[in-house]
Design a protein around this motif. Structure first.
Motif, short mmCIF file in Angstrom:
data_model
loop_
_atom_site.label_atom_id
_atom_site.label_comp_id
_atom_site.label_asym_id
_atom_site.label_seq_id
_atom_site.Cartn_x
_atom_site.Cartn_y
_atom_site.Cartn_z
N UNK A 109 0.97 -1.51 0.23
CA UNK A 109 -0.05 0.03 -0.27
C UNK A 109 0.70 1.43 0.09
N UNK A 110 1.83 1.14 0.86
CA UNK A 110 2.50 2.40 0.50
C UNK A 110 3.68 2.29 -0.01
N UNK A 111 3.67 1.64 -1.05
CA UNK A 111 4.88 1.83 -1.74
C UNK A 111 4.02 1.76 -2.74
N UNK A 112 2.34 1.05 -3.58
CA UNK A 112 1.70 1.95 -4.67
C UNK A 112 1.49 3.55 -4.74
N UNK A 113 0.98 4.55 -3.51
CA UNK A 113 1.28 5.51 -2.79
C UNK A 113 2.68 6.20 -3.15
N UNK A 114 3.54 5.87 -3.08
CA UNK A 114 4.57 6.70 -3.10
C UNK A 114 5.24 6.77 -4.75
N UNK A 115 4.61 5.38 -5.08
CA UNK A 115 4.93 5.29 -6.92
C UNK A 115 4.24 6.62 -7.35
N UNK A 116 3.15 6.17 -6.94
CA UNK A 116 2.49 7.61 -7.70
C UNK A 116 2.36 8.99 -7.42
N UNK A 117 3.64 9.33 -6.17
CA UNK A 117 3.59 10.17 -6.51
C UNK A 117 4.68 10.58 -6.62
N UNK A 118 5.65 10.00 -7.23
CA UNK A 118 6.52 10.38 -7.81
C UNK A 118 6.64 10.10 -9.74
N UNK A 119 5.08 9.71 -9.82
CA UNK A 119 4.30 9.60 -10.92
C UNK A 119 5.31 8.95 -12.04
N UNK A 120 5.15 7.60 -10.83
CA UNK A 120 5.90 6.54 -11.98
C UNK A 120 4.39 5.61 -12.04
N UNK A 121 4.35 5.59 -12.93
CA UNK A 121 3.36 5.05 -13.13
C UNK A 121 3.08 3.65 -13.57
N UNK A 122 3.95 3.41 -13.95
CA UNK A 122 3.81 1.97 -14.34
C UNK A 122 4.00 0.92 -13.50
N UNK A 123 5.18 1.22 -12.70
CA UNK A 123 5.24 0.87 -11.34
C UNK A 123 3.85 0.97 -10.15
N UNK A 124 3.37 2.24 -9.43
CA UNK A 124 2.55 2.16 -9.49
C UNK A 124 1.00 1.31 -10.17
N UNK A 125 0.61 1.52 -11.28
CA UNK A 125 -0.36 0.14 -11.74
C UNK A 125 0.20 -1.45 -11.84
N UNK A 126 1.30 -1.30 -11.87
CA UNK A 126 1.82 -3.00 -11.30
C UNK A 126 1.87 -3.28 -9.99
N UNK A 160 -1.00 -1.81 -7.61
CA UNK A 160 -2.15 -2.55 -7.11
C UNK A 160 -2.58 -3.04 -8.07
N UNK A 161 -2.44 -3.42 -9.21
CA UNK A 161 -2.84 -4.95 -9.69
C UNK A 161 -2.62 -6.48 -8.67
N UNK A 162 -1.39 -6.07 -8.36
CA UNK A 162 -0.73 -7.02 -7.30
C UNK A 162 -1.64 -7.52 -6.46
N UNK A 163 -1.99 -6.38 -5.83
CA UNK A 163 -3.07 -6.03 -4.41
C UNK A 163 -4.13 -6.35 -5.22
N UNK A 164 -4.90 -6.02 -6.07
CA UNK A 164 -6.34 -6.71 -6.26
C UNK A 164 -6.08 -7.68 -7.09
N UNK A 165 -5.50 -8.15 -7.33
CA UNK A 165 -5.64 -9.81 -7.75
C UNK A 165 -5.16 -10.81 -6.79
N UNK A 166 -4.88 -10.14 -5.40
CA UNK A 166 -5.01 -10.70 -4.41
C UNK A 166 -6.58 -11.36 -3.69
N UNK A 167 -7.30 -12.25 -3.73
CA UNK A 167 -8.33 -12.68 -3.34
C UNK A 167 -8.41 -13.22 -2.47
N UNK A 168 -7.41 -13.38 -1.64
CA UNK A 168 -7.45 -13.77 -0.51
C UNK A 168 -7.15 -12.72 0.55
N UNK A 169 -6.46 -12.17 0.77
CA UNK A 169 -6.77 -10.17 1.44
C UNK A 169 -7.53 -9.57 0.63
N UNK A 170 -8.65 -9.64 0.78
CA UNK A 170 -9.76 -8.66 0.51
C UNK A 170 -9.45 -7.81 1.45
N UNK A 171 -9.67 -7.39 2.23
CA UNK A 171 -9.21 -6.12 2.89
C UNK A 171 -8.53 -4.66 1.89
#
Length: 599
Positions: free
Chosen positions: A487-504, A506-517
């Motif tokens: 979570x912290x890394x996704x927000x940090x990448x976004x702040x640094x305007x590292x768009x591909x890293x941000x998307x990657x 967030x996508x990693x987190x969104x695909x983890x159905x065993x961590x629904x929160x």
């Protein structure tokens, strides 16, 4: 009781990565070549001791012989998975996995009280660190029996299953589908090693028995292969309850994964399937489009595959290089403090945290001069008691190369800063940041210390510096299975305007159905970023702390025990059905007789 291995066909050949790995030279490793070095001792040692190898740190109350055998196999297993799973490139300083290898399964309750039925081990990942817990089970071998015909080492299979599953979360980008993650874990669970050979792909005994149970025409099950593709691992019904449904899911997942891994053609079909699902196509339609036959025929297709082609793989491969294992004894205070400390580092609930603190305080006061006991007491106080009370002791030991002491001192100062204001708060934050930096400089694989650098830098700076944001990204790189770091890394990448890293990320987190929160949080922020988010909004979200007990837990169930319950309950259900049918027939017969008399 263990039966014969199914199926009984083996090949000594190449599969998947071995086409590319044949040219690689693999160092020879023999079990009896593993070096055992006791690096330190205690006058009054605990039942617990510490063992360390290239990738693992093990704390155990079993025997050194058992841990030596375990680590030898785990290191070879890790080597095999790194070849097979196309793992991410290792970081320069990769953290070692901490494993608590316990002699009694009931001691798992000391870590997490609320567990699924049949729990035999688990992995726990949170901001306090990543830890694994497993139980030793007796196992004997017969040197006169070939490797592939040896009975399953049930306890080792559970440990391999758990590590294979966790390996995907730590070393790959795989987070879905769940059936493949479980199928992959079961595929490798029964891996065997000799001095010169490796055998993999044999079903664990419980998986074999469940598939035979299904093929015998038993009706006490509820999942079809559509359920498997849809990752329905808990919503069915089974005579053994939720654990039975999970076993059924894993048995069918093993069959499907074994089929996929059996050929490069099937792997290509699976890659196409994943791309279609990622593009939004429903799973069963994606499967039919990728593999070329209807899902309703998948069960019959896999049944034929298991009968004719589901082979174990026997390789002339010695996995891994010679290992040196260092053993050290622990003070007698570890007898009662070891698992209490492990529980504190598992981000417990508030109620359990307070209970652990009281127990640790009671025990640690017996050992006022023990650095081991006082360090554990300090950690408990920082998390659940009086952080300020730990400052004198931690200041006295935060010297030299004691990275843990610097980290704990930084944590105590951060905790105190959260309760202060103005210059006093700023001074505590600066001291905490200095100590987190010292800890991370001493140990470049210390993910928790890097996360501490991010937390303090964020509080000290109106606009977070690149160094502060890079610390969050570093923590995520070292421990990608920790949701808070992601979570912290996704927000940090976004702040640094590292768009591909941000998307990657967030996508990693969104695909983890065993961590629904966290999956839900990632989905929300994917949508927000698509519409545009200000840097001010990102900073505000960074300051929103996740719940202190947020953790990601991967459970391992004693599937042999679950299978025994399935068989017992199915037999009882069959008897009940028979008796009910007999009673119905008897009532119908009596009614017929009565009807004749009335006439």
């Amino acid at each position: 009781m263990k039966g014969s291995i199914y199926p009984a066909m083996f090949i000594t050949a190449s599969l998947l990565f071995f086409y590319q790995a044949q040219a690689q030279t693999t160092a020879t490793t023999k079990q009896n070549d593993v070096s055992e070095v006791v690096v330190s001792g205690q006058q009054n040692p605990s039942d617990w001791f510490r063992a360390e190898s290239q990738h693992f740190i093990v704390y155990s109350d079993t025997k050194q012989k058992h841990v030596s055998q375990l680590l030898n196999k785990l290191e070879r297993f890790d080597y095999l998975l790194r070849l097979y799973a196309k793992a991410n490139a290792p970081t320069k300083a990769e953290p070692k996995l901490t494993l608590y290898y316990q002699s009694r399964v009931r001691d798992l309750k000391k870590i997490v009280k609320d567990q699924p039925a049949y729990t035999i081990g688990f992995y726990n990942s949170c901001a306090q660190g990543v830890q694994a817990f497993a139980t030793h089970m007796y196992y004997g071998t017969n040197p006169d029996v070939s490797l592939e015909k040896q009975p399953e080492n049930e306890g080792l299979s559970y440990i391999f299953e758990a590590y294979a599953r966790h390996f995907l979360y730590r070393h790959t980008e795989i987070r879905t589908p769940n059936w493949y993650i479980d199928g992959f874990a079961k595929y490798f669970a029964n891996t065997r090693f000799s001095d010169s050979e490796t055998v993999l792909g044999i079903p664990p005994q419980s998986i074999r028995d469940y598939l035979l149970y299904l093929s015998s025409g038993n009706n006490y099950y509820s999942l079809n292969y559509k359920d498997i593709l849809l990752d329905n691992e808990s919503k069915g019904h089974n005579v053994a309850g939720e654990a039975g449904v999970r076993l059924e899911f894993q048995a069918k997942a093993w069959a499907l994964t074994h089929y996929i891994l059996s050929s490069s053609e099937n792997i290509q079909h699976f890659d196409a399937y994943n791309k279609l699902v990622a593009a939004g196509l429903e799973q069963t339609k994606a499967f039919e489009q990728s593999f070329g036959f209807p899902v309703k025929k998948l069960g019959n297709h896999l049944w034929k595959y298991k009968r004719k082609s589901a082979e174990g793989l026997k390789l002339n491969l010695t996995a891994g290089a010679e290992q040196e294992i260092q053993f050290s004894s622990l003070p007698i205070s570890a007898n009662k403090l070891m698992l209490a400390d492990a529980a504190i580092k598992s981000c417990p609930t508030r109620a359990l945290g307070q209970e652990l603190l009281q127990n640790i305080m009671s025990e640690a006061k017996k050992y006022p001069t023990s650095d081991y006991a006082q360090t554990i007491l300090s950690r408990a106080q920082i998390n659940w008691g009086d952080a300020k009370s730990t400052i004198p002791y931690l200041t006295s030991v935060a010297k030299g190369d004691n990275a843990e002491a610097f980290y704990l001192l930084g944590n105590a100062q951060l905790r105190i800063a959260n309760e202060r204001q103005g210059d006093e708060q700023k001074n505590y934050l600066k001291s905490a940041q200095d100590n987190f930096l010292k800890a991370s400089n001493l140990n470049s694989s210390f993910a928790e210390a890097f996360y501490g650098c991010f937390q303090t830098g964020l509080r000290l700076q109106d606009t977070p510096s690149k160094e502060t944001l890079s610390a969050a990204i570093k923590a995520r790189t070292l421990a990608p299975e920790v949701s808070g770091y992601l979570r912290a890394a996704a927000l940090s990448h976004a702040y640094l305007k590292e768009l591909s890293e941000t998307q990657a990320t967030l996508d990693l987190m969104a695909r983890n159905k065993r961590d629904p929160q966290m999956a839900e949080w990632a989905n929300i922020w994917q949508a927000k970023l698509n519409t545009g988010v200000t840097r001010a909004a990102l900073i505000t979200e960074m300051h929103q702390e996740v719940q202190p007990d947020t953790r990601f837990t991967e459970w391992t169930l004693a599937s042999d025990s679950v299978m025994q319950e399935v068989q017992r309950s199915a037999e009882m259900a069959a008897v009940t059905d028979f008796i009910t049918e007999q009673r119905v027939q008897q009532i119908q017969s009596q009614r017929a007789d009565t009807s004749g008399l009335i006439r």
